[in-house]
Design an enzyme around this catalytic site. Structure first.
Site, mmCIF file in Angstrom:
data_model
loop_
_atom_site.group_PDB
_atom_site.id
_atom_site.type_symbol
_atom_site.label_atom_id
_atom_site.label_comp_id
_atom_site.label_asym_id
_atom_site.label_seq_id
_atom_site.Cartn_x
_atom_site.Cartn_y
_atom_site.Cartn_z
ATOM 1 N N LYS A 65 15.591 -12.419 -1.571
ATOM 2 C CA LYS A 65 15.724 -11.475 -2.687
ATOM 3 C C LYS A 65 15.609 -10.004 -2.281
ATOM 4 O O LYS A 65 16.214 -9.148 -2.894
ATOM 5 C CB LYS A 65 14.673 -11.779 -3.756
ATOM 6 C CG LYS A 65 14.933 -13.056 -4.521
ATOM 7 C CD LYS A 65 13.946 -13.181 -5.660
ATOM 8 C CE LYS A 65 13.999 -14.557 -6.276
ATOM 9 N NZ LYS A 65 13.148 -14.666 -7.454
ATOM 10 N N ASP A 99 14.594 -11.568 -13.078
ATOM 11 C CA ASP A 99 13.237 -12.153 -13.129
ATOM 12 C C ASP A 99 12.368 -11.381 -14.117
ATOM 13 O O ASP A 99 11.564 -11.965 -14.851
ATOM 14 C CB ASP A 99 12.565 -12.101 -11.755
ATOM 15 C CG ASP A 99 13.173 -13.089 -10.787
ATOM 16 O OD1 ASP A 99 13.683 -14.127 -11.252
ATOM 17 O OD2 ASP A 99 13.129 -12.836 -9.567
#
Ligand code: ATR
Length: 265
Positions: A65, A99
């Protein structure tokens, strides 16, 4: 047919394909979502290769990520947080972080988040996204095993860092507790137990293996409201889906699909 996928390592147990494919099917969208194990050294080839092959979008998971940021044009939020979990190949390689939105939506399913006192365990990638988003509405306390990392994150988001040993003193005034560490992942252990929790709080664990973590069991014992990690998974996936399709995601359908997949094991 539009192509989507998730890249990570390991990625074998990812529930994203089940969830996204079910959403495509439900809305009659001609698309397919696959999983790809990608070694760190090949991350750039994977992202740019997917673009060359005509993919529409990707999800990025652990451990890529942060490094993925190098290969995308991040939007403001992803750039600020420093991690990317969603890529959209549209006039280039655009990077997003859903997220943060996933955690916010999961919480808003059971509580108002404005003006609350929120304690977050952890200062890793997941915590960065969650704390950055929640600090826009609430007071955020970060408790991390490595205090210096917690302090750095707290300073960045305008929050407060505390030591893990001090959580027992602070917990009485906390409205929302979030575990954004890996503690409890495939183990029956928690950083805090029922005697230190209270019934007026919401306890949210981002770990979803097992679904009912040790922390959530302890929170139930204390009479607190609980939110499991699948909620965040579903909402971050729904936000990715909406970026790619421009269509409202069928959140309930997606949640049912992942819960079935987890129950089947
Ligand atoms: P993620 O991307 O899922 O957030 P990560 O970046 O590796 O994963 O972060 C893991 C988090 O869990 C960190 O906050 C880590 O604390 P440190 O910064 O001190 O490493 C926390 N963590 C992992 N194992 C832990 C343990 N046994 N006790 C307390 N915290 C732990």
């Amino acid at each position: 047919m539009k192509l989507f996928g998730i890249i990570g390592n390991p990625v074998k147990h990812s529930l994203s394909p089940v969830m996204q494919n079910e959403a495509f099917k439900y809305l009659n969208i001609d698309a397919c979502y696959l999983k790809f194990k990608v070694e760190e050294a090949k991350l750039g080839y994977a992202i740019l290769g997917a673009e060359s092959l005509g993919f529409s979008g990707l999800n990025v998971t652990v451990p890529h990520k942060e490094k993925a940021l190098k290969y995308v044009e991040p939007d403001e939020l992803a750039g600020e947080i420093g991690t990317v979990n969603t890529i959209y190949f549209k006039r280039g390689v655009k990077g997003f972080n859903t997220d943060a939105m996933g955690a916010k939506m999961a919480l808003e399913g059971v509580t108002d988040i404005k003006g609350k006192r929120i304690l977050i365990f952890g200062a890793g990638g997941a915590s960065k996204a969650i704390s950055y988003e929640l600090s826009r509405y609430s007071e955020v306390l970060i408790a991390n095993r490595t205090f210096s990392k917690g302090l750095k994150l707290a300073n960045k988001i305008g929050g407060e860092a505390i030591r893990l040993d001090d959580i027992f003193r602070e917990i009485k005034s906390v409205d929302i507790l979030i575990n954004a560490t890996t503690v409890g992942l495939n183990e029956d252990r928690s950083l805090i137990y029922s005697k230190n929790l209270h019934k007026d709080m919401v306890v949210f664990d981002i770990v979803y293996s097992p679904l009912k973590t040790c922390l959530l069991k302890e929170a139930e014992k204390a009479g607190a409201k609980t939110i499991d990690g699948l909620k965040m998974l579903v909402h971050q996936g729904a936000a990715s889906f909406e970026i790619w399709t421009g269509v409202k995601a069928p959140v309930k359908v997606m949640e049912r699909a992942v819960r079935h997949a987890v129950e089947r094991g």
